[in-house]
Scaffold this active site. Structure first.
Site, PDB file in Angstrom:
ATOM      1  CG  ASP A 179      -2.110   0.936   1.081  1.00 12.56           C
ATOM      2  OD1 ASP A 179      -3.128   0.585   0.469  1.00 12.56           O
ATOM      3  OD2 ASP A 179      -1.988   2.060   1.587  1.00 12.56           O
ATOM      4  CE1 TYR A 314      -6.612  18.634  -1.785  1.00  8.59           C
ATOM      5  CE2 TYR A 314      -4.486  19.162  -0.800  1.00  8.59           C
ATOM      6  CZ  TYR A 314      -5.585  19.528  -1.555  1.00  8.59           C
ATOM      7  OH  TYR A 314      -5.659  20.790  -2.082  1.00  8.59           O
ATOM      8  CG  HIS A 367      -4.344  -4.122   0.006  1.00 11.21           C
ATOM      9  ND1 HIS A 367      -3.542  -3.694  -1.034  1.00 11.21           N
ATOM     10  CD2 HIS A 367      -4.421  -3.070   0.869  1.00 11.21           C
ATOM     11  CE1 HIS A 367      -3.170  -2.438  -0.815  1.00 11.21           C
ATOM     12  NE2 HIS A 367      -3.681  -2.045   0.336  1.00 11.21           N
TER      13      HIS A 367
END
Length: 402
Positions: A179, A314, A367
Site C-alpha cells: 500500500d 490529498y 492486500h
C-alpha cells in the site's frame, strides 16, 4: 532524538466517551436482500457495534499489544516541518549479524500489521536469515504525531523512515512494504539508496501500464501476446477495484477534511468505512469480530484522530496528478511477492525492471499480506535475503544467520 519506551495506555475518559457514542449510534435503513452490493451490510455493523459496546475488552487487547510489540517513541526533525514525535515497534533478533529491516504500513493499516511477522522475522536459525525489525506508525497514524503544515508528502514519510533507522544505528538496511508502504519504501530506495537503503521488497507490485508514447513496446506486446489465466484474473481484479472499490480514494484525495468530521465523530461510521476494506480487500480472510475491533480501535484512539490518516491521499495527488501512472525507477535490488487478490494486479511483463531480482507467486492472499499471509511473506523475505538468494549479504557483515 532520545528514544523513550512506550506503552499504549488509552485514558479511561476516552473509553467512556466511546461507550457513550456507541450507545447513541444511529443506523441507516437498508434495501431488502442488499447484501454487500451497496456496501457493508447493516447486520454486520449492528453486530460489531453491539460487540464494541458489550463484550469487547480494549484493555485486554491493549495489554496484548504491549506485551507482544516492544514500542518506543522518538523525536525526528523533518526538513521544513519541524519535529514530530514518532511511535515505532523495534525488536532485535538474538543474532548479532541480523539484517536490519524497516517495515512500512499503509492505509487503512497501522503498526498492527507487523504483529504476525515480527516473531517470524526475528527468529534465530542456522537455516534462514534473521532480521532486526523496525515498524513505525506513519505520521498521523497510530500513536505518531501528525504534521501540522500542508504538503507532507511521500518524500517526508521516507525521510522519517530513513532518519529513524539511522538514529537506531542501522546505517544500512533493507525495507518491506505494501500500500503506501510500497511508495514510501520506493522513495527511500530512490533517495537513500544505495548508501543507506540496500534493497527493497514489496507486496504491492506496480508499474506504468502500456502507453503509446511512454511504453510503446509494452503496448505492442499487449496486443500481440496472450496473458496467462492468472494474469487475466489479475486484470479483472484491477478493473473491479477501479469500478467498485476505489470511491474512498477519490474522496480522500480531494476532500479529506470533510470526510474526517464523520470519522472523528462517529465510531460506527469509522468502523463501516474501514471494515468494508478489510473484507473486500482480503482473500476470504476469516476476520474475528474482536480482531476487527482492535484494528479499528487503533484508529479511534490514535494520537491525531482518524482524519489525519486520510491526508496523504490529498498531498500525493495534489502535488502530482500523474503520480500513480508515471515511471518511478529504482536502482537497488528489488523483490516482488504476488498475491492474487491484491487490488492492482498487473501482468508480470508490465512489472519487469532491470533491478527486479526476486519474484514469488502465491495461490491465495490479498492486500494485507503481512497480516493475511505472514508465513508466506516471511518465507519470501528469507529466500530473497538468505543464502543462495539474489540479495544475500546485501547489508555488509549482516547475513542474518545464527
Amino acid at each position: 532524538m532520545t528514544e523513550q519506551p512506550f506503552k499504549i495506555a488509552v485514558p479511561d475518559a476516552s473509553l467512556e466517551l466511546l461507550q457513550k457514542k456507541l450507545l447513541l449510534a444511529t443506523f441507516p435503513d437498508e434495501l431488502d436482500e442488499a447484501g454487500w452490493e451497496y456496501g457493508v451490510p447493516l447486520a454486520d455493523v449492528r453486530r460489531l457495534v453491539a460487540r464494541w459496546k458489550e463484550g469487547y475488552d480494549w484493555r485486554k487487547h491493549e495489554a496484548e499489544l504491549n506485551s507482544e510489540l516492544p514500542q518506543f517513541t522518538r523525536d525526528i526533525e523533518v526538513d521544513g516541518f519541524g519535529t514530530l514525535n514518532i511511535h515505532y515497534v523495534h525488536k532485535k533478533s538474538t543474532v548479532v549479524g541480523a539484517v536490519p529491516l524497516l517495515f512500512v504500513h499503509g492505509w487503512p493499516g497501522s503498526f498492527i500489521e507487523v504483529r504476525k511477522i515480527l516473531p517470524l522475522l526475528v527468529d534465530a536459525s542456522s537455516e534462514h536469515p534473521s532480521f532486526h525489525v523496525v515498524a513505525f506508525s506513519l505520521p498521523g497514524y497510530g500513536f505518531s504525531e501528525a504534521p501540522k503544515k500542508k504538503g507532507f508528502n511521500i518524500e517526508q514519510f521516507a525521510e522519517v523512515g530513513n532518519k529513524l533507522m539511522t538514529a537506531l544505528g542501522y546505517n544500512e538496511y533493507v525495507t518491506q512494504g505494501g500500500d503506501w508502504g510500497h511508495f514510501i519504501t520506493q522513495k527511500i530506495a530512490q533517495k537513500y539508496g544505495p548508501k543507506h537503503s540496500k534493497a527493497w521488497h514489496s507486496n504491492f507490485p506496480l508499474a506504468p501500464p502500456p502507453h503509446p508514447i511512454h511504453r510503446p513496446l509494452l503496448l505492442l506486446s499487449h496486443f500481440l501476446f496472450r496473458y496467462t489465466p492468472a494474469e487475466k484474473a489479475g486484470l479483472e481484479r484491477t478493473m473491479w477495484y477501479q469500478k467498485k472499490s476505489s470511491g474512498y480514494f477519490h474522496e480522500q484525495s480531494t476532500q479529506p477534511q470533510t470526510l474526517g468530521y464523520s470519522l472523528a465523530d462517529s465510531p460506527a461510521g469509522l468502523l463501516a468505512w474501514i471494515y468494508e476494506k478489510l473484507v473486500d480487500w482480503t482473500d476470504n480472510y476469516s476476520w474475528e469480530d474482536d480482531e476487527v475491533l482492535t484494528w479499528i480501535s487503533i484508529y479511534w484512539f490514535s494520537r491525531a484522530g482518524p482524519a489525519a490518516s486520510l491526508r496523504i491521499y490529498y498531498e500525493v495527488v495534489n502535488a502530482s496528478s500523474d503520480f500513480f501512472t508515471k515511471a518511478q525507477p529504482t536502482k537497488i535490488p528489488l523483490g516482488y511477492s504476488y498475491f492474487p487478490k491484491e487490488l492492482i494486479n498487473f501482468p508480470r511483463r508490465w512489472l519487469r525492471a532491470p533491478n527486479l531480482v526476486f519474484e514469488s507467486e502465491h495461490e491465495s492472499g490479498g492486500h494485507f499480506a503481512a497480516y493475511e499471509k505472514p508465513q508466506e511473506l516471511v518465507a519470501d523475505l528469507r529466500k530473497m535475503f538468505g543464502q543462495g538468494g539474489p540479495a544475500f549479504g546485501i547489508v555488509p557483515e549482516k547475513t542474518g544467520y545464527a
